[in-house]
Structure formats: structure tokens, C-alpha cells
Design an enzyme around this catalytic site. Structure first.
Site, mmCIF file in Angstrom:
data_model
loop_
_atom_site.group_PDB
_atom_site.id
_atom_site.type_symbol
_atom_site.label_atom_id
_atom_site.label_comp_id
_atom_site.label_asym_id
_atom_site.label_seq_id
_atom_site.Cartn_x
_atom_site.Cartn_y
_atom_site.Cartn_z
ATOM 1 N N ASP A 83 7.823 8.921 -12.552
ATOM 2 C CA ASP A 83 6.597 9.122 -11.778
ATOM 3 C C ASP A 83 5.454 9.476 -12.734
ATOM 4 O O ASP A 83 5.689 10.063 -13.785
ATOM 5 C CB ASP A 83 6.774 10.246 -10.746
ATOM 6 C CG ASP A 83 5.840 10.065 -9.547
ATOM 7 O OD1 ASP A 83 6.317 9.671 -8.469
ATOM 8 O OD2 ASP A 83 4.612 10.289 -9.712
ATOM 9 N N ASP A 121 4.037 6.248 -16.729
ATOM 10 C CA ASP A 121 3.097 5.344 -16.069
ATOM 11 C C ASP A 121 3.735 3.961 -16.124
ATOM 12 O O ASP A 121 3.837 3.368 -17.203
ATOM 13 C CB ASP A 121 1.760 5.379 -16.821
ATOM 14 C CG ASP A 121 0.773 4.361 -16.274
ATOM 15 O OD1 ASP A 121 1.145 3.584 -15.356
ATOM 16 O OD2 ASP A 121 -0.367 4.330 -16.762
ATOM 17 N N TYR A 140 -3.250 -5.181 -1.347
ATOM 18 C CA TYR A 140 -1.939 -4.586 -1.088
ATOM 19 C C TYR A 140 -0.970 -5.639 -0.531
ATOM 20 O O TYR A 140 0.141 -5.819 -1.038
ATOM 21 C CB TYR A 140 -2.094 -3.432 -0.101
ATOM 22 C CG TYR A 140 -0.793 -2.743 0.233
ATOM 23 C CD1 TYR A 140 -0.217 -1.839 -0.657
ATOM 24 C CD2 TYR A 140 -0.137 -2.999 1.442
ATOM 25 C CE1 TYR A 140 0.978 -1.204 -0.361
ATOM 26 C CE2 TYR A 140 1.062 -2.371 1.745
ATOM 27 C CZ TYR A 140 1.618 -1.475 0.849
ATOM 28 O OH TYR A 140 2.799 -0.861 1.138
ATOM 29 N N LYS A 198 2.425 -7.101 -2.441
ATOM 30 C CA LYS A 198 3.773 -6.916 -1.898
ATOM 31 C C LYS A 198 4.423 -8.260 -1.561
ATOM 32 O O LYS A 198 5.643 -8.423 -1.683
ATOM 33 C CB LYS A 198 3.725 -6.020 -0.652
ATOM 34 C CG LYS A 198 3.422 -4.552 -0.964
ATOM 35 C CD LYS A 198 4.593 -3.863 -1.656
ATOM 36 C CE LYS A 198 4.392 -2.351 -1.766
ATOM 37 N NZ LYS A 198 5.502 -1.687 -2.467
#
Ligand code: ZN
Length: 658
Positions: free
Chosen positions: A440, A461, A555, A559
Site C-alpha cells: 500500500d 507505490d 475509471y 477497469k
């Protein structure tokens, strides 16, 4: 060796049983005295039974408890009268002995009494303490260990040459104690095994243990064998992850089930692995016999798993025929590896088991080096170690152990692991027995699960290929390989129509949601290919893939592309035994992004209550992070063993998707 006794702490324990708990914990606090369930303690008490009769009771450590954290419930109350009669028998098999002990316990549900209960019973002192102190082992695991023990302890302890733990040891101790003890006796040394101290009070017995061990330390110091050499090896910066994953695969295949391989490149271990006399020092046996259950008799030197297994089979075949009853060979895979390049490798069915191997060998190494400085390390003959490794009681324990959790010995990596679906995935995978590497950008990831052996949180990252490579290297050094990959990290930018969508914003979303996952899949592929049970990837997609919404172009497109990437990976990597499946969650509101205010605002925007908004799906149910995580974990499990390239919605049913 210093006494840790504190009057203030002791005052919290009023009774003899309480003080027994207290000083047991004091012993447990010092890892140079006992490690992971090693050692045992007892106190002799009087107890009134339901018939009003007073009975003499031995309150002795129960198996399965660690001295460091023991409580009163961790001691088993056993009837003394029966124990002292048992001690007078000519012979008793160990399973018979355990049965006798279990049937003389006066509290239902108490743990099984220590196998050394009879030995505690025959010592005529109220408190008895037993440890496997490093210093004592360094002195007695030498060519003339018994002689040295007499030199140090002759006056006030009874010296017992090595006998295997169990009934025979209790009898031998009883015999020697009767012949050699006197009014000044304060302890008993078990050569190659450990040491006992005793006294009228908890404090006296404990302080005597400290004093006795301090004598061994002083002896080592007098002989120039106490100070350990300053470690100086440098680990170097080479990339080892593929070599380690290959080695872990070979070890797992050899064992017949997946195993965690934790490597430790501290200078101390590298120095040891690179010594010219490493064969002499490391190929003799453990410092005290019960370590064999964790480490096997000897470590593997280098990486030839086949040769190690062949030698193990020969060792079994050399000694099994002479055993009292037929033995079943344990898996021949090593549990400990010494390698000049990666240092020490610790192998376990779980990361916790591997951690225990590390702790034990860290101490063993000190014992070996000190014994070597004293004139030569000399462990017990392999026959004695075999007897403990294949002891009835240990074999019975293995048979009782039951089925391990579904992901025992396997390793998973989760991105975006610090919160929301990622964190829930970490929990679901840990719950199923996997060791988990969590990545994370939030530095809080390091402490996400507290201090536990089976979780490694790394700040990373994912859009930096350099950071990804470093994280993979650290992860594989910690657990030996990679079996499961959960691609969860992603960004959900605020709503923006295409006519106002800046190219920089588009590229930022693509970098995190798409490009980073390509890099991660590519770098993980050779590792997943080596997974003992086949690699698994779960992609956290989105309902927006089958049913996009206005204002979410970047987005939805990212995806959708990620989903397509996963489908191609399923095709390309099927032959490598890697399964790739995708989940499409929707409206998961228990994540950091969805504060109460945001939820209220969205609900108001659609003119519904927050409750209606949360459950705005066909089934009228709320979908939580945990729901998604549980399904992600199941997709890595046997239920989905024959499924790849699938896309499964987890959204409570969506009219546009259905
Ligand atoms: Zn012992």
C-alpha cells in the site's frame, strides 16, 4: 544471567499456584533459558476433593503452553500418590504413561500434563523448575561435556548422563537422585538436555536456576568461550527471488504439501553459513533433543533438496527397524537451510512455524559457537535424536493434528491492502492459513496486522516498477514464493464528464488501475508458475465494466481494460497452471472513500434514504468489503480449481448487468 524477580510484581500473586505462574513467566521471558513451549515447572500442593479428603497434588505445566504466557489454567493438577507409585514401576511405555497421567488429573478440561510430570513428582521439593538453558547446553554439548558439568556443578547438583525424556529418564533421575543428593543439593543437570532447580519457595527455586545458569556462563567466560565473534558478512544486493521460489517449490514437492520458506540474511547467519568448518559444526544435531521436532536433526547445506531427502530416508531406514514399534516416515524435506548466499532459510507449514525454526536456530548457533570455542561442539548421536523425533508421543501428536487450513504453507500478495476491500482480503486469506504480503502507498501498512509472523506489510507505490520489484524481492525473501495475487489497488476519481476530462487525469487513473497491474502480473508470472498448487490471480474489477455510468470514463475504461488483460492472461497462462478470475463488486460502502457525509450526499442526490441507497440492488442487501474478500479468497481455493477467465459479479444483483 540476571534474576528478573520483582517484589512488586510478585505481590500480585498471592497463592503458591499464583507464584508458580509468576516465576514460570520469568523463566519464559528469557529466551536463553526456554523457547517456544520448551522447559516446564511445577509446584506441590494440597487440595480438598469433593469428598472432603485432602490430597497431595502436583500442579505441573500442561503441554501446549508456553512458560512466557502461561496462566493457572495452563497447569495440570495430578494426584501425587499415583505419580510416586508409577515412578517405582520397572517399566512403562510412554503412551501408557500419558494415559496414567491423563486419568489422574483432578480438573476436567485441564491440558495434558507435561511428559516430565513423574520426574517432577519424585523430586522432594515444593517448587521445581526445568529449562534448556543455552549456556548449559554449550558446556555439555562438548566432547567432555559431562566432565565439565561435574567441574562446574559437582558439589550441589546431581549430574544425569543423557537419557531420552519420558518414563526412563524419570526412573534414572530417581535412582541417581537417591544415591547422590544431599542436604545441599539445589539442582540437577541433564547432560545434553537441560537443567533442573528446586526450592521451598517459588523465588528460591527460580533464583537457584538463575544462579546455576550463571555458573555455566562464568565457566564459558573463563575459558574464552562466552563472547561471540562480531558478525561481519554483507548480504550484498543480488536478486534472489526466482532462485528462492524454485527452492521452495522443490522443498514443497519433496514434502508433498506447500511450505513457507523464510530467509534471514543477517550477518550472523551469513557468517555461519560461510564458515569453512560448517559441515563439522552444523551436521551433528540439535543442542537439545526436542528441537528436532521443529528443525529436523540437521540443516540442509546449500540447495540440493534431492540429496538431503535421500540422506533423510537413509537415516530413517538405519534407525526405524530398531524402534520398539513400527514407525511411519515423516516427510523428508528440510526445515532449516544454511546457504552462503542467502544465509539461513527456515521452513514451516505456516509462517509461525518458520519463525519458531528461526528462533531455535538463532540460539543453537550461539550454543554451537560457544561449544566450538570451548574445544568442539559435540551433539548427541543420531540414534538418540531419532528416538525423540519418532517418539510415540510426537507421532501421536502428528496424527491428532488434523487437517491444516486450506492455504497452509501458501503465500498471497494483496495490493491496496491498508484499507477497504484490500484489508478485508488480507484478513480472509490469513484466516485460511496463508502468509500474506500487503502492499500500500499508506506507510501504515507495516503495522496493519500488528506483530505477527504471517503478515508482511510493505509501503509501495504500485506505479513505480522499481518499488514493485523491491517489494517482490522482500516478500519472497520473507515467505519463499508466491501462490496467490489479488490485484485490488485502484483509484476512483471524482465524477468528470468526457468533455471536461483532462488527459493527465486519464493517464493517472490508467497508471494505477491498469499499467501497474500489467507490471505486477508480468513480474509475478515466473513466481506464480512455481506455486506448488498452481498460481491464482484474482482481479478486483467493477460493476462499471459490464454497466458503466456517466462521469466515470477513466475509471470504467481502466477497469474494462484490466478485465480484458485478465482474460488474456487466463488464456496465456493456463498452460502454466495459473488461474485468473475477476470479481465485479458494486456499491461497497464500508471503505475509506465512503464517509457518512459522502453517503448522505449521494443518497440525497438520488432522492432516497441512506439505507435505500446502501441496498439499491435486486436482492436489497448491503455488499461489504468482507463479502468481496471472502469471494476473492474462495476463488483462490479448491472450489474454483477448474475455473479460469471468469467474471463474477458481487453486487447484490444489478438490473443492468443481469
Ligand atoms: Zn526438557
Amino acid at each position: 544471567m540476571k534474576s528478573l524477580w520483582s517484589d512488586a510484581e510478585a505481590a500480585r500473586f498471592a497463592t503458591d499456584a499464583g507464584l508458580r505462574v509468576y516465576t514460570s513467566r520469568l523463566l519464559g521471558r528469557d529466551a536463553t533459558l526456554v523457547l517456544h513451549g520448551g522447559g516446564n515447572t511445577s509446584v506441590k500442593l494440597k487440595q480438598r476433593n469433593a469428598l472432603g479428603e485432602e490430597e497431595d497434588i502436583l500442579l505441573v505445566k500442561g503441554s501446549g503452553w508456553d512458560l512466557e504466557t502461561i496462566e493457572e489454567a495452563g497447569f495440570a493438577p495430578v494426584r501425587m500418590a499415583h505419580l510416586t507409585r508409577l515412578a517405582r514401576l520397572e517399566s512403562l511405555t510412554d503412551p501408557q504413561m500419558m494415559n496414567e497421567l491423563a486419568t489422574q488429573v483432578t480438573r476436567a478440561g485441564s491440558p495434558a500434563p507435561s511428559v516430565e510430570a513423574i520426574l517432577h513428582a519424585i523430586l522432594p521439593y515444593k517448587f521445581v523448575d526445568h529449562t534448556h538453558a543455552d549456556a548449559l547446553l554449550a558446556v555439555t554439548n562438548t566432547t567432555d561435556g559431562e566432565h565439565r558439568a561435574r567441574e562446574i556443578y559437582g558439589g550441589d547438583t546431581v549430574i544425569v548422563p543423557y537419557v531420552m525424556p519420558g518414563f526412563d529418564l524419570a526412573r534414572q533421575c530417581a535412582r541417581l537422585f537417591a544415591a547422590e543428593s544431599g542436604p545441599g543439593t539445589i539442582g540437577m543437570v541433564l547432560v545434553n538436555h537441560g537443567i533442573f532447580s528446586f526450592g521451598g519457595t517459588a523465588r528460591e527455586s527460580y533464583e537457584r536456576m538463575i544462579a546455576l545458569v550463571a555458573r555455566a556462563e562464568a565457566y564459558l567466560a573463563r575459558h574464552g568461550a562466552w563472547a561471540l565473534p562480531q558478525p561481519k558478512s554483507d548480504a550484498g544486493a543480488q536478486t534472489l527471488r526466482l532462485d528462492l521460489a524454485r527452492l521452495r517449490r522443490e522443498i514443497s514437492d519433496c514434502a508433498g504439501f506447500p511450505l513457507v520458506l523464510a530467509t534471514h540474511a543477517a550477518p550472523k547467519f551469513l557468517d555461519f553459513a560461510r564458515r569453512k568448518d560448517i559441515v563439522t559444526l552444523s551436521q551433528q544435531g540439535p543442542a537439545t533433543p526436542d528441537h528436532v521436532i521443529r528443525t529436523k536433526r540437521i540443516p540442509m547445506l546449500g540447495r540440493d533438496v534431492g540429496a538431503y531427502a535421500a540422506a533423510y530416508r537413509e537415516y530413517f531406514n538405519r534407525h526405524a527397524p530398531a524402534a520398539r514399534e513400527p514407525k511411519t516416515m515423516l516427510d523428508p524435506a528440510p526445515r532449516l537451510i544454511l546457504d552462503p548466499e542467502f544465509g539461513m532459510g527456515c521452513v514451516g507449514r505456516t509462517a509461525k512455524d518458520a519463525r519458531i525454526v528461526h528462533d531455535i536456530y538463532s540460539h543453537t548457533l550461539d550454543v554451537i559457537l560457544r561449544a566450538a570455542a570451548l574445544g568442539g561442539y559435540r551433539a548427541l548421536p543420531e540414534r538418540d535424536i531419532f528416538d525423540v523425533e519418532y517418539w510415540d508421543l510426537e507421532q501421536a501428536k502428528l496424527k491428532k493434528a488434523g487437517t491444516p487450513p486450506v492455504f497452509a504453507g501458501e503465500v498471497a500478495l494483496v495490493t491496496g491492502a491498508a484499507s477497504g476491500i484490500g484489508k478485508a482480503c488480507v484478513e480472509s486469506l490469513l484466516h485460511r492459513g496463508a502468509a500474506v504480503i500487503g502492499l500500500d502507498v499508506n506507510p501504515g501498512i507495516a503495522q496493519l496486522m500488528g506483530a505477527r509472523a504471517d503478515f508482511l506489510g510493505l509501503r509501495c507505490d504500485v506505479t513505480s516498477e522499481r518499488e514493485l520489484a523491491d517489494a517482490l524481492e522482500s516478500g519472497v525473501r520473507a515467505y519463499g514464493g508466491l501462490d496467490m495475487l489479488v490485484l485490488n489497488a485502484g483509484v476512483f476519481p471524482g465524477g468528470q464528464r468526457i468533455d471536461a476530462l483532462a488527459s493527465d487525469e486519464w493517464r493517472r487513473v490508467m497508471r494505477v488501475n491498469l499499467d501497474a497491474n500489467l507490471a505486477l502480473m508480468r513480474e509475478c508470472h515466473p513466481l506464480l508458475k512455481l506455486a506448488p498448487r498452481g498460481g491464482r490471480i484474482v482481479v478486483i474489477g467493477s460493476k462499471n465494466v459490464p454497466a458503466p455510468g456517466p462521469g466515470a470514463a477513466a475509471y470504467s475504461a481502466s477497469k474494462a481494460a484490466l478485465t480484458q488483460l485478465a482474460r488474456v492472461a487466463a488464456l496465456e497462462w493456463g498452460a502454466d497452471g495459473i488461474r485468473v478470475n475477476t470479481l465485479h463488486p458494486n456499491a461497497v460502502f464500508d471503505t475509506a472513500a465512503w464517509t457518512d457525509e459522502v453517503l448522505a450526499a449521494r443518497a440525497a442526490h438520488y432522492g432516497v434514504t441512506v439505507e435505500e441507497y446502501r441496498k439499491g440492488n435486486v436482492l436489497r442487501v448491503e455488499v461489504t468489503s468482507r463479502d468481496v474478500a471472502e469471494l476473492a479468497a474462495e476463488m483462490c481455493g479448491p472450489l474454483f480449481a477448474k475455473t479460469t477467465g471468469a467474471q463474477v459479479p458481487v453486487d447484490g444483483g444489478n438490473e443492468r448487468v443481469i
